[in-house]
Design a protein around this motif. Sequence first.
Motif, mmCIF file in Angstrom:
data_model
loop_
_atom_site.group_PDB
_atom_site.id
_atom_site.type_symbol
_atom_site.label_atom_id
_atom_site.label_comp_id
_atom_site.label_asym_id
_atom_site.label_seq_id
_atom_site.Cartn_x
_atom_site.Cartn_y
_atom_site.Cartn_z
ATOM 1 N N ASP A 176 0.840 -1.204 0.000
ATOM 2 C CA ASP A 176 0.000 0.000 0.000
ATOM 3 C C ASP A 176 0.875 1.253 0.000
ATOM 4 O O ASP A 176 0.686 2.165 0.786
ATOM 5 C CB ASP A 176 -0.923 -0.007 1.221
ATOM 6 N N SER A 210 -10.467 1.013 2.466
ATOM 7 C CA SER A 210 -10.801 -0.110 1.605
ATOM 8 C C SER A 210 -9.546 -0.584 0.884
ATOM 9 O O SER A 210 -8.887 0.196 0.194
ATOM 10 C CB SER A 210 -11.864 0.301 0.588
ATOM 11 N N VAL A 211 -9.209 -1.833 1.065
ATOM 12 C CA VAL A 211 -8.038 -2.447 0.441
ATOM 13 C C VAL A 211 -8.502 -3.254 -0.760
ATOM 14 O O VAL A 211 -9.497 -3.981 -0.683
ATOM 15 C CB VAL A 211 -7.301 -3.353 1.445
ATOM 16 N N GLU A 212 -7.787 -3.134 -1.879
ATOM 17 C CA GLU A 212 -8.101 -3.947 -3.052
ATOM 18 C C GLU A 212 -7.557 -5.355 -2.839
ATOM 19 O O GLU A 212 -6.506 -5.543 -2.213
ATOM 20 C CB GLU A 212 -7.490 -3.328 -4.305
ATOM 21 N N ALA A 213 -8.248 -6.333 -3.400
ATOM 22 C CA ALA A 213 -7.845 -7.726 -3.208
ATOM 23 C C ALA A 213 -6.425 -7.987 -3.704
ATOM 24 O O ALA A 213 -5.677 -8.768 -3.100
ATOM 25 C CB ALA A 213 -8.836 -8.659 -3.903
ATOM 26 N N TYR A 258 -9.279 -7.946 8.973
ATOM 27 C CA TYR A 258 -10.685 -7.945 8.556
ATOM 28 C C TYR A 258 -11.412 -8.990 9.383
ATOM 29 O O TYR A 258 -10.792 -9.775 10.104
ATOM 30 C CB TYR A 258 -10.816 -8.244 7.062
ATOM 31 N N PRO A 276 -11.240 -7.861 1.821
ATOM 32 C CA PRO A 276 -11.128 -7.065 0.585
ATOM 33 C C PRO A 276 -11.784 -7.721 -0.623
ATOM 34 O O PRO A 276 -12.180 -7.031 -1.565
ATOM 35 C CB PRO A 276 -9.611 -6.936 0.383
ATOM 36 N N TRP A 277 -11.884 -9.042 -0.633
ATOM 37 C CA TRP A 277 -12.467 -9.750 -1.777
ATOM 38 C C TRP A 277 -13.974 -9.955 -1.619
ATOM 39 O O TRP A 277 -14.598 -10.626 -2.433
ATOM 40 C CB TRP A 277 -11.776 -11.107 -1.954
ATOM 41 N N PRO A 280 -18.049 -4.501 -0.315
ATOM 42 C CA PRO A 280 -17.565 -3.509 0.664
ATOM 43 C C PRO A 280 -18.583 -3.206 1.757
ATOM 44 O O PRO A 280 -19.790 -3.242 1.535
ATOM 45 C CB PRO A 280 -17.285 -2.279 -0.200
ATOM 46 N N GLN A 285 -11.366 -2.160 5.962
ATOM 47 C CA GLN A 285 -10.332 -2.965 6.609
ATOM 48 C C GLN A 285 -9.477 -2.044 7.475
ATOM 49 O O GLN A 285 -9.455 -0.831 7.259
ATOM 50 C CB GLN A 285 -9.442 -3.671 5.569
#
Length: 362
Positions: A176, A210-213, A258, A276-277, A280, A285
């Motif tokens: 990140d 929000s974290v992307e997968a 999470y 993340p997957w 939302p 997270q």
Amino acid sequence: MNNCNKKDKVSAVDRMTSKDFQLDSYAHLDIFGHLIKDTVRTNSFKEVIYRNKHLFKGKTVLDIGCGIGLLSLFAAKAGAAKVIAVDCSKAVFYARQIVADNKFNGIIKVIHGRIQDVDLQVSLNSIDIIISDWMGYCLFYQSILDAIIFARDKWLKPGGLIFPDKAKLHISAIEDQFRKNDKINWWRNVHGFNMKAIRKFALCEPRFCSVEADQVVTSSHLLKEIDLNTLTVKDLTFLTPFLIECKRNGHIDGIMTYFNVIFSKSHTKFGFNTAPWSPPTHWMQSIFYFDEPISIQNGQTFFGAFALKPIAGNMDHIDICIEILTGEPLQIVGDIKCTLKRRTLITNTVPTPKKVDKKKKT
């Protein structure tokens, strides 16, 4: 400012001003709009209550942290004979008006105050079902688990139900760099001035984002599983060793947590996930950044410990300490002890890992 007609009776809602919102942020409409528009959260409660009308019909229900009363309305519509809605925020003034507007006065009773202090005017162990959106960020931060435990022990019937009643907290590592530069590293130089002191403080604060997968670079590890049917206040303080494995080459900028929530008392399996997957949610997270990034290789393993402790029993003020290391986990995992720094909202201590046979101090 108040726009009500002076000839009309002034309600508690009409008397609320910006001062109320400053001292009681949970009374602000934007908070409830944000929560209700979280379709994963709201639809989960709605669906599980309506799917289990046979459990709610004719029962006495306690809604803890009721807010503006939506979950209480779901329970009443599902056939509950009596719903007691409790919240310490002045949002209850909205809830009372909404209950009246929807003609549920005879079923839903709204009480203002802390569950630990109020008089529900019911006998002990007389509540059939407790419903509550008790989950906080990182599952525990700003949760009302202590309130649920208190109410369960005092009012819930033997064999009574809690919706939801189980949850699992997981940990993994992420890349990140962009957000870390934006939130943390820019404090190194602000308009030509050295502000590293602020950067150091910023590293101690978690980020709820929000974290992307595809940012997740390691496996996940189960940190804590809770069951509200048996949870105690002592269980809210814990230390858990973890082991995660890298799934590709790259680097780690921080640790992410999470959680998933389970309504185990539903007649069909039901719950939701904040990973993340998954779709939302407003919880997003929780991210804890490292001081410096860690280079990783596919298949490399890291291990360490995650410790959490409420300060003075208040879930609005908790310490979290994270330590991560490399080496042979079986040799030292029993020796890991995270030191929690008091009077700090959330802290993380993450040494840059080296191949060692015993714990290294920062």
